[in-house]
Design an enzyme around this catalytic site. Structure first.
Site, PDB file in Angstrom:
ATOM      1  N   ASP A   1     -54.899  -6.841  24.931  1.00  0.00           N
ATOM      2  CA  ASP A   1     -55.470  -7.797  25.881  1.00  0.00           C
ATOM      3  C   ASP A   1     -55.888  -9.084  25.179  1.00  0.00           C
ATOM      4  OD1 ASP A   1     -57.400  -6.178  24.581  1.00  0.00           O
ATOM      5  OD2 ASP A   1     -58.934  -6.731  26.026  1.00  0.00           O
TER       6      ASP A   1
ATOM      7  N   GLU B   1     -59.574  -3.995  25.462  1.00  0.00           N
ATOM      8  CA  GLU B   1     -60.592  -3.774  24.433  1.00  0.00           C
ATOM      9  C   GLU B   1     -61.765  -4.725  24.605  1.00  0.00           C
ATOM     10  OE1 GLU B   1     -62.989  -4.326  21.037  1.00  0.00           O
ATOM     11  OE2 GLU B   1     -61.521  -5.842  21.601  1.00  0.00           O
ATOM     12  N   GLU B   2     -61.490  -5.914  25.142  1.00  0.00           N
ATOM     13  CA  GLU B   2     -62.490  -6.979  25.137  1.00  0.00           C
ATOM     14  C   GLU B   2     -63.560  -6.865  26.230  1.00  0.00           C
ATOM     15  OE1 GLU B   2     -62.822  -9.017  22.840  1.00  0.00           O
ATOM     16  OE2 GLU B   2     -60.878  -9.314  21.860  1.00  0.00           O
TER      17      GLU B   2
ATOM     18  N   HIS C   1     -62.090 -15.215  18.252  1.00  0.00           N
ATOM     19  CA  HIS C   1     -62.723 -15.660  19.497  1.00  0.00           C
ATOM     20  C   HIS C   1     -62.982 -17.162  19.525  1.00  0.00           C
ATOM     21  CE1 HIS C   1     -64.146 -11.542  21.211  1.00  0.00           C
ATOM     22  NE2 HIS C   1     -63.165 -11.360  20.329  1.00  0.00           N
TER      23      HIS C   1
END
Length: 398
Positions: free
Chosen positions: A83, A141-142, A368
């Site tokens: 993702d 996962e995020e 990020h």
């Protein structure tokens, strides 16, 4: 030629394919729980191969690919997430994201492309090793609750003997592999706090119950959770990350909303951190005459790298140091969190860090960040490192 040499030869022959796949994924990122096209690409990749593919595993687009070797042996899990993040890309690359406001800013495109290539090479050599490899292509996962927990709860990984994964980090030099024994990444909890006061005119505050002042007090008091309620030898972080209190010059707000995160490297601090925050919130209600609603969610647990397996991975990789990578370092634990932790609760294993600092860059942008970038040479390092580990663990038998 040894089996490892054969594997490496196949991986090297697929180097351009690995980069091409990574760039395609980077151009076409999808957010957590919305990775329909990414999942289809993965499924199509394995469509004509001699493997068992199980799709839509867990609470989203999770995919488990089972590769069976020539005979019985260990069952080893290898995981890569796929993702992306809700970030507008600012990196100056020719394959920039085509999806507005969505970016692979954490390297999950790297994870997926190297595991696809490694998986293909293992399939081509399946008559030369024993046991089973389960490739875990994981969604979401995020975003909590994440995909890993639901995949584990599905039961499809109940037969795992060991599990391994890799995460890329541009803060580490390309050619560096980082290992952490024990608690490696923090557990986390997230919270939303709504403070309901009584609004009114800014000129007559005595007739109000000022929710904004109560919120400001909470921000200050929450810092004492770490400084006065936690063991100073432990690692705990409390961050208030949002304070929603819109209004005019002469209006005292009726209600404010705050949110934030709590991180802890020792799982035993999960509940005490919540208890401490609950005490503070109760005190604010009494002190300011407001009503508070605390929505506190226990999220990903601490990522615990099993010492025996971590040390064995170091022994395996040490034999190749100076060939396809330069050095092994013992990294410090991170206050970031990872739902790979759920796999490590299910089976022993370890989560490996691989450096991917872009060439010629002194201060790389971290994961990020909208300008996050990587050195694609680390794709081969990831594939070979995890390939070495899995061949060793399969070769040892049950």
């Amino acid at each position: 030629m040894s089996l490892q040499e054969k594997l490496f030869e196949k991986l090297e022959a697929k180097a351009s394919q690995m980069v091409e796949t990574r760039r395609y994924l980077h151009e076409n990122p999808e957010l957590s729980f919305k990775e329909e096209n990414t999942a289809k690409l993965i499924e199509d990749f394995y469509k004509d191969k001699d493997v068992k593919v199980t799709s839509n595993v867990g609470n989203g687009y999770g995919i488990i690919v089972e590769i069976n070797g020539r005979g019985p042996g260990r069952t080893i899990g290898l995981r890569a997430d796929f993702d992306a993040l809700p970030i507008q890309e600012e990196a100056d690359v020719p394959f920039k994201s085509k999806n507005d406001g969505v970016m692979h800013a954490c390297g999950h495109d790297m994870h997926t492309s190297y595991l696809l290539t490694l998986g293909e090479a293992l399939i081509e050599l399946k008559d030369e090793w024993s046991g089973t490899v389960k490739l875990i292509h994981q969604h979401a996962e995020e975003v909590p609750p994440g995909g890993a927990k639901s995949i584990v709860e599905s039961g499809i990984l109940d037969d795992l003997d060991e599990v391994y994964g890799i995460h890329v980090f541009p803060m580490l030099d390309t050619g560096t592999i980082g290992l952490i024994e024990g608690n490696a990444m923090a557990g986390r909890s997230n919270f939303d706090l709504t403070i309901q006061g009584r609004g009114g005119h800014g000129a007559v505050p005595q007739s109000t119950r000022d929710a904004l002042v109560a919120g400001a007090y909470f921000i200050t008091e929450a810092q004492t959770i770490v400084s006065r309620r936690m063991n100073p030898m432990d690692s705990v972080v409390v961050s208030v990350t949002a304070f929603d209190a819109p209004g005019g010059y002469n209006v005292i707000q009726d209600k404010v909303v705050l949110r934030g995160t709590v991180r802890y490297l020792e799982e035993e601090n999960k509940v005490p951190a919540y208890d401490a925050m609950s005490d503070i919130v109760a005190g604010i209600e009494r002190s300011f005459g407001v009503e508070c609603s605390l929505d506190y969610v226990y999220d990903y647990p601490v990522t615990y790298n099993h010492p025996k397996e971590t040390r064995h991975v170091e022994e395996i990789l040490e034999k190749s140091r100076g060939t396809y990578f330069n050095e092994i370092v013992h990294s410090k634990p991170s206050s970031g969190s990872e739902d790979f932790s759920y796999y490590l609760e299910k089976a022993p294993g370890t989560f490996i860090n691989v450096g991917t600092k872009p060439e010629g860059v002194t201060e790389p942008y971290p994961n990020h960040h909208p300008k996050f970038d990587v050195n694609e040479e680390s794709l081969m390092i990831c594939a070979k490192a995890l390939g070495e580990v899995v061949l060793d663990r399969l070769g040892s038998g049950k």
